[in-house]
Design a protein around this motif. Structure first.
Motif, PDB file in Angstrom:
ATOM      1  N   GLY A 172     -23.457  27.743 -23.065  1.00 18.38           N
ATOM      2  CA  GLY A 172     -22.713  26.972 -23.834  1.00 18.38           C
ATOM      3  C   GLY A 172     -21.623  28.189 -24.236  1.00 18.38           C
ATOM      4  O   GLY A 172     -21.414  28.433 -25.739  1.00 18.38           O
ATOM      5  N   GLU A 216     -24.617  27.379 -28.426  1.00 15.20           N
ATOM      6  CA  GLU A 216     -25.592  26.635 -28.185  1.00 15.20           C
ATOM      7  C   GLU A 216     -24.462  24.799 -27.377  1.00 15.20           C
ATOM      8  O   GLU A 216     -23.205  24.472 -28.547  1.00 15.20           O
ATOM      9  N   CYS A 217     -24.549  24.622 -26.522  1.00 18.74           N
ATOM     10  CA  CYS A 217     -24.733  23.478 -26.017  1.00 18.74           C
ATOM     11  C   CYS A 217     -24.997  22.422 -27.472  1.00 18.74           C
ATOM     12  O   CYS A 217     -26.226  21.945 -27.185  1.00 18.74           O
ATOM     13  N   CYS A 228     -17.206  31.097 -28.060  1.00 12.95           N
ATOM     14  CA  CYS A 228     -18.279  30.493 -27.570  1.00 12.95           C
ATOM     15  C   CYS A 228     -17.281  29.448 -26.618  1.00 12.95           C
ATOM     16  O   CYS A 228     -15.986  28.847 -25.949  1.00 12.95           O
ATOM     17  N   THR A 234     -30.991  29.708 -37.704  1.00 13.18           N
ATOM     18  CA  THR A 234     -30.583  28.042 -37.160  1.00 13.18           C
ATOM     19  C   THR A 234     -30.678  27.623 -38.522  1.00 13.18           C
ATOM     20  O   THR A 234     -30.870  25.560 -38.772  1.00 13.18           O
ATOM     21  N   CYS A 259     -20.531  23.879 -20.314  1.00 15.19           N
ATOM     22  CA  CYS A 259     -21.340  22.738 -21.280  1.00 15.19           C
ATOM     23  C   CYS A 259     -21.035  21.503 -21.174  1.00 15.19           C
ATOM     24  O   CYS A 259     -19.716  21.115 -20.977  1.00 15.19           O
TER      25      CYS A 259
END
Length: 623
Positions: free
Chosen positions: A456, A443-444, A422, A399, A460
């Motif tokens: 996520g 990921e939120c 997601c 990331t 969310c």
């Protein structure tokens, strides 16, 4: 014969340098057999030094072992291209009878997506390298784009046995850990050479330097990478130091040598010319790095290739200095760094280079030219812009990759296909899917300053101030007949509460409250109640007017009369206040004038103690 003896001695000199302290390391990637169960497990495989390994990624495929031409030394008369929707084909071939690269080239032309070569003897894994430069061989080596790997003989036998039993053999080739990725900065080095007359490999190296220059400078200027160029040199064995060949191919009395560019000692440039230019390029890097502009090295080496080629007899100091000056580099500093090539002493820059050739830690000796080292791990594969950038990008911690690593030229955006599995909100066009170099992560997100919170994958929720601006913070909302209501309130932070006039959980539903039915409004005897969405309307019978604050009905005439008297009283009170104010002002001014006159008269007949005589008021007027 003398030339041959010289080349052999030079090679021996290098080998003595290399094996005295270091070792050659075979770079590997992980290979996992998914099925059948009797072969399932994780195995090692050595990455081939040609083609394009999928650094940072993985590939699942179906193993195919051809019945004929199982060594792949001839072109295949069948296609191994997988059908749409099916797994890619990974062709399994036996070692022997021809170059490794030729096997992979024939497999690629037949449609295979990758190649595994099974060793023909039981031995530790070796690196499959490309053959020596020949025009006919170079053409196919340069065009190989699929990855390949060597596997041990015993493991290859297991795979062939399963295929022969007509079982589906599915394997996963994984390069995600082939390059260490500990943090958000990648350190890489390129072992290169300034020689442009060594044949196909030199041509490929020069082309790579030109193509990769832009990406390298972007990474370096952004602080994403730390790049270091290196140059391989050999030393002349003691017995040959006074020979004509040693003197023409080495500097500093045989300490630092390079092969003759044309492999002809009688014509053209000598090896020592190459060593001197290599040293100059190292000193250019040292100089620009000290000026905190290390990326200028790429400008120098690419400009030198264009302006000072050997073929045009411009490969010399004068041309090099012209390039250095054009880039604003201090020639004097470069010369001081290079030192005297004729001195019978060690050159500190080249001595360090020879020491760097020896393997340290997990990195083996540098014996192949050119060689790329990423995070202390040697790169294997074609030296090509996209392939090398992929390997460098694989060295970033998950990331933390810069934008250049996430371009469409580098990889496919996995979030484009159903948001990568997601969580996503279609109405707000918000997703928890974030594409990275190694694949998507759920990921939120943070959207317009509003943070979402959840796992996520399935949930969310927007939290904090401003959350109502994004799809009403995940709360219930609806609009009818020009009226809109929402259960979201920034003051309530993370909660959803139905607005006045509604009831429900605030998240999925809020139902209208019938105030009339629940007798919460319009309770006076003359009142008539009508429910509306989110509110209500009350009316009174006959000539009556509804007063909502008091939930009562009054006469319209009385209401109007009261309004008239109220207005009249306000006018009268206003007039009275103005008159009273004027009277007070009048009284104040008159009182001041009377006091003044009285004091003046009394001063004429009875002077005050606190002042002297006051001039006669009348005599002052006559004068």
């Amino acid at each position: 014969m003398e030339v041959w003896r010289w080349l052999v001695s030079l090679y021996v000199g290098f080998m003595l340098l290399a094996v005295s302290m270091g070792k050659f390391v075979v770079e590997k990637n992980s290979l996992k057999v998914v099925s059948p169960d009797k072969v399932a497990g994780t195995y090692d495989s050595s990455i081939g030094n040609f083609g394009i390994p999928q650094y940072g990624g993985s590939m699942s495929g179906n193993i195919v072992f051809p019945k004929d031409n199982n060594k792949g030394c001839k072109e295949f008369d069948q296609s191994f291209k997988s059908h749409p929707g099916a797994l890619p084909t990974i062709l399994l071939l036996d070692r022997g009878s021809c170059f490794f690269a030729l096997k992979v080239w024939n497999a690629q032309k037949a449609g295979a997506s990758a190649v595994l070569v099974a060793d023909d003897i039981e031995e530790p894994l070796i690196t499959m390298d490309s053959p020596e430069e020949e025009e006919s061989i170079a053409k196919y080596v340069e065009n190989i784009t699929i990855p390949s790997a060597l596997i041990e003989k015993s493991f290859g036998g297991k795979l062939k046995g399963a295929v022969n039993d007509r079982e589906m053999v599915i394997v996963n080739l994984d390069w995600r850990e082939a390059v260490p990725h500990p943090d958000d900065r990648v350190e890489y080095e390129l072992w290169t050479n300034s020689n442009d007359e060594c044949g196909v490999k030199c041509d490929m190296l020069m082309e790579f330097l030109r193509e990769f220059k832009g990406a390298a400078q972007i990474l370096e200027k952004g602080g994403y990478t730390q790049f270091t160029p290196n140059y391989i040199t050999w030393y002349c064995p003691q017995a040959f130091k006074q020979s004509k060949q040693c003197k023409s191919q080495c500097i500093n009395h045989g300490r630092y040598c390079a092969p003759d560019p044309e492999q002809d000692f009688s014509t053209g440039y000598d090896g020592k010319d190459v060593v001197i230019e290599n040293l100059r390029q190292l000193c250019v890097f040292i100089t620009v790095k000290a000026a905190k502009k290390p990326w200028v090295w790429w400008d120098y080496v690419t400009d030198f290739q264009i302006r000072c080629p050997m073929k045009e007899k411009k490969y010399n100091k004068e041309c090099a200095n012209a390039v250095i000056k054009s880039l604003g580099i201090d020639v004097r500093q470069v010369d001081e760094c290079m030192g005297d090539p004729d001195a019978d002493t060690e050159n500190p820059v080249l001595k360090e280079e020879q020491q760097n050739q020896i393997g340290k830690g997990s990195r083996g000796d540098v014996t192949i030219l050119p060689t790329l080292v990423v995070n202390n791990r040697q790169y294997r594969g074609k030296l090509e812009k996209g392939a090398v950038l992929k390997a460098i990008c694989a060295g970033f911690k998950d990331t933390t990759e810069p934008a250049v690593c996430l371009s469409t030229d580098m990889e496919t955006n996995e979030c484009l296909n159903d948001h990568g599995g997601c969580w996503h909100d279609k109405a707000a066009n918000v997703t928890a899917c974030r594409d990275t170099f190694r694949g998507r992560v759920c990921e939120c997100p943070l959207v317009d300053g509003v943070q979402f919170r959840g796992d996520g994958y399935t949930k969310c929720e927007a939290i904090g101030l401003g959350r109502c601006m994004i799809n009403h913070g995940g709360c219930w909302h609806d609009a009818r007949n020009g009226h809109a209501f929402s259960a979201c309130s920034d003051n309530e932070r993370d909660k959803c509460q139905c607005p006045p006039g509604f009831k429900g959980d605030g998240f999925k539903n809020c139902e209208d409250i019938d105030e009339c039915k629940e007798k919460k409004a319009c309770q006076c005897p003359q009142c008539s109640c009508k429910n509306t969405w989110g509110s209500y309307d009350c009316s009174c019978s006959g000539d009556l007017l509804y007063i909502k604050d008091h939930d009562t009905c009054i006469s319209k005439a009385a209401s109007q009369g009261r309004s008239t008297w109220a207005a009249l009283w306000l006018i009268l009170i206003g007039i009275a206040m103005i008159a009273g104010g004027a009277y007070l002002v009048y009284k104040y001014r008159i009182r001041q004038y009377m006091d003044s006159e009285i004091r003046a008269i009394m001063a004429q007949y009875m002077p005050l103690d606190s002042q002297g005589e006051v001039p006669n008021h009348v005599s002052d007027q006559r004068a």
